[in-house]
Design a protein around this motif. Structure first.
Motif, PDB file in Angstrom:
ATOM      1  N   SER A  34      10.305  -5.592  -1.120  1.00 17.92           N
ATOM      2  CA  SER A  34       9.320  -4.509  -1.195  1.00 17.92           C
ATOM      3  C   SER A  34       9.778  -3.231  -0.513  1.00 17.92           C
ATOM      4  CB  SER A  34       8.006  -4.966  -0.548  1.00 17.92           C
ATOM      5  OG  SER A  34       8.207  -5.194   0.838  1.00 17.92           O
ATOM      6  N   VAL A  65       7.704  -9.680  -0.387  1.00 16.51           N
ATOM      7  CA  VAL A  65       7.647  -9.290  -1.794  1.00 16.51           C
ATOM      8  C   VAL A  65       6.370  -8.508  -2.032  1.00 16.51           C
ATOM      9  CG1 VAL A  65       8.996 -11.305  -2.517  1.00 16.51           C
ATOM     10  CG2 VAL A  65       6.492 -11.423  -2.510  1.00 16.51           C
ATOM     11  N   ASP A  66       6.352  -7.766  -3.132  1.00 18.08           N
ATOM     12  CA  ASP A  66       5.147  -7.008  -3.464  1.00 18.08           C
ATOM     13  C   ASP A  66       4.031  -7.927  -3.947  1.00 18.08           C
ATOM     14  OD1 ASP A  66       6.117  -4.426  -2.855  1.00 18.08           O
ATOM     15  OD2 ASP A  66       7.269  -4.425  -4.717  1.00 18.08           O
ATOM     16  N   ASP A  67       4.377  -8.877  -4.821  1.00 13.77           N
ATOM     17  CA  ASP A  67       3.379  -9.772  -5.392  1.00 13.77           C
ATOM     18  C   ASP A  67       4.008 -11.147  -5.629  1.00 13.77           C
ATOM     19  OD1 ASP A  67       1.333 -11.034  -6.695  1.00 13.77           O
ATOM     20  OD2 ASP A  67       0.998  -9.470  -8.188  1.00 13.77           O
ATOM     21  N   SER A  68       3.491 -12.160  -4.951  1.00 10.10           N
ATOM     22  CA  SER A  68       4.051 -13.511  -5.092  1.00 10.10           C
ATOM     23  C   SER A  68       3.814 -14.102  -6.479  1.00 10.10           C
ATOM     24  CB  SER A  68       3.446 -14.439  -4.031  1.00 10.10           C
ATOM     25  OG  SER A  68       2.041 -14.544  -4.203  1.00 10.10           O
ATOM     26  N   ASP A  69       2.857 -13.539  -7.224  1.00  4.66           N
ATOM     27  CA  ASP A  69       2.590 -14.051  -8.576  1.00  4.66           C
ATOM     28  C   ASP A  69       3.791 -13.879  -9.505  1.00  4.66           C
ATOM     29  OD1 ASP A  69       0.091 -14.795  -7.794  1.00  4.66           O
ATOM     30  OD2 ASP A  69      -0.943 -13.050  -8.649  1.00  4.66           O
ATOM     31  N   VAL A  75       0.940 -18.188  -3.947  1.00  4.08           N
ATOM     32  CA  VAL A  75       1.917 -17.899  -2.892  1.00  4.08           C
ATOM     33  C   VAL A  75       2.625 -19.167  -2.411  1.00  4.08           C
ATOM     34  CG1 VAL A  75       0.231 -18.066  -1.005  1.00  4.08           C
ATOM     35  CG2 VAL A  75       2.245 -16.615  -0.736  1.00  4.08           C
ATOM     36  N   SER A 102       3.353 -11.783   0.838  1.00  2.00           N
ATOM     37  CA  SER A 102       2.995 -11.091  -0.398  1.00  2.00           C
ATOM     38  C   SER A 102       2.078  -9.923  -0.030  1.00  2.00           C
ATOM     39  CB  SER A 102       2.278 -12.050  -1.355  1.00  2.00           C
ATOM     40  OG  SER A 102       1.876 -11.399  -2.539  1.00  2.00           O
ATOM     41  N   SER A 104       0.723  -7.304  -1.804  1.00  2.00           N
ATOM     42  CA  SER A 104      -0.355  -6.827  -2.659  1.00  2.00           C
ATOM     43  C   SER A 104      -1.682  -7.523  -2.377  1.00  2.00           C
ATOM     44  CB  SER A 104       0.015  -7.005  -4.134  1.00  2.00           C
ATOM     45  OG  SER A 104       0.192  -8.385  -4.439  1.00  2.00           O
ATOM     46  N   TYR A 108       0.244 -15.173   2.634  1.00  2.00           N
ATOM     47  CA  TYR A 108       1.526 -15.679   3.107  1.00  2.00           C
ATOM     48  C   TYR A 108       1.588 -17.177   2.880  1.00  2.00           C
ATOM     49  CZ  TYR A 108      -0.783 -17.814   7.136  1.00  2.00           C
ATOM     50  OH  TYR A 108      -1.587 -18.599   7.927  1.00  2.00           O
TER      51      TYR A 108
END
Length: 250
Positions: A34, A65-69, A75, A102, A104, A108
């Motif tokens: 990120s 990261v920005d988004d774990s998805d 997550v 994450s 966004s 975590y």
């Protein structure tokens, strides 16, 4: 401007690293997809994580990261996938601990893998690790949170290496058991007392006479034996599980 370019290059490099399995030798331990960390902070954290990993033979990893998805269904799943897909962990058992942040959704996951890692990072130890990094993350201090995380990991690994891994204190369990026993005893006493209150002294001899006549018999109480019930409580070290994942929010 130079710092932004350096951060962008670092983010691209880390993104590629998360997509390509990393070799055990010379591997990176701190990943910032990120761009939340400065180059100086990343270098300091990376050196600390590598030192811990080399010293105790247990990989200590973290990723922002920005988004774990983008990496899994949630997550927790993302942390497990990243750990496995990138060959994290040291030794044949891939011993290691991995913190995924994450940004966004401010979630975590803390993933522990390998028997030795599970010994060092028991449930009680993971509680301590979480309590160490959550305050800083709540203030959006990403570098400070990861520094606290690494420090706590070092304490857990040192305790395990010295033969005294962190375990749940028995005091809490003992107090709960004592409280439960007292509660049960109180209920029994109240029940017995209520039954005794319902008994009254007869005022007439007719109250003690039954239809078939009054029969008196002698009764004796003979002590025969005592029965003792033993319950085996399994400790954390008895667990057959070699991995665990927990998640939360910050």
């Amino acid at each position: 401007m130079k710092k932004r370019i350096a951060a962008l290059i670092s983010a691209v490099f880390v993104l590629l690293a998360l997509c390509i399995p990393v070799a055990a030798d010379g591997a990176s331990y701190i990943f910032d997809v990120s761009g939340a960390l400065s180059a100086e902070d990343w270098a300091t954290l990376e050196a600390q994580a590598q030192d811990l990993s080399d010293r105790y033979g247990c990989g200590v990893y973290a990723a922002i990261v920005d988004d774990s998805d983008e990496y899994g269904s949630d997550v927790s799943d993302a942390s497990e996938r990243i750990y496995a897909d990138n060959g994290f962990g040291l030794g044949e058992a891939h011993n290691g601990i991995f913190l995924l942040l994450s940004l966004s959704d401010r979630n975590y996951a803390l993933h522990v893998d390998g028997h030795d890692a599970m010994t060092a990072f028991s449930s009680a130890a993971q509680d301590m690790v979480e309590e160490s990094f959550l305050p800083a993350l709540g203030d959006d201090d990403w570098a400070g949170g990861l520094a606290d995380y690494l420090t706590a990991c070092g304490e857990c690994l040192e305790r395990a290496a010295s033969g005294d891994p962190i375990r749940e204190s028995p005091v809490k369990a003992i107090l709960i058991a004592i409280g439960a026993s007292c509660a049960v005893a109180l209920v029994v006493c109240l029940i017995l007392k209520s039954k005794m209150n319902s008994v009254h002294k007869g005022t007439s001899a007719l109250e003690y006479v039954v239809d078939d006549g009054l029969t008196l018999t002698e009764q004796y109480d003979h002590y025969t034996h005592t029965t003792e019930t033993v319950r085996v409580i399994e400790s954390d070290s008895d667990s057959s599980s070699d991995s665990s994942t927990r998640s939360g929010s910050f």
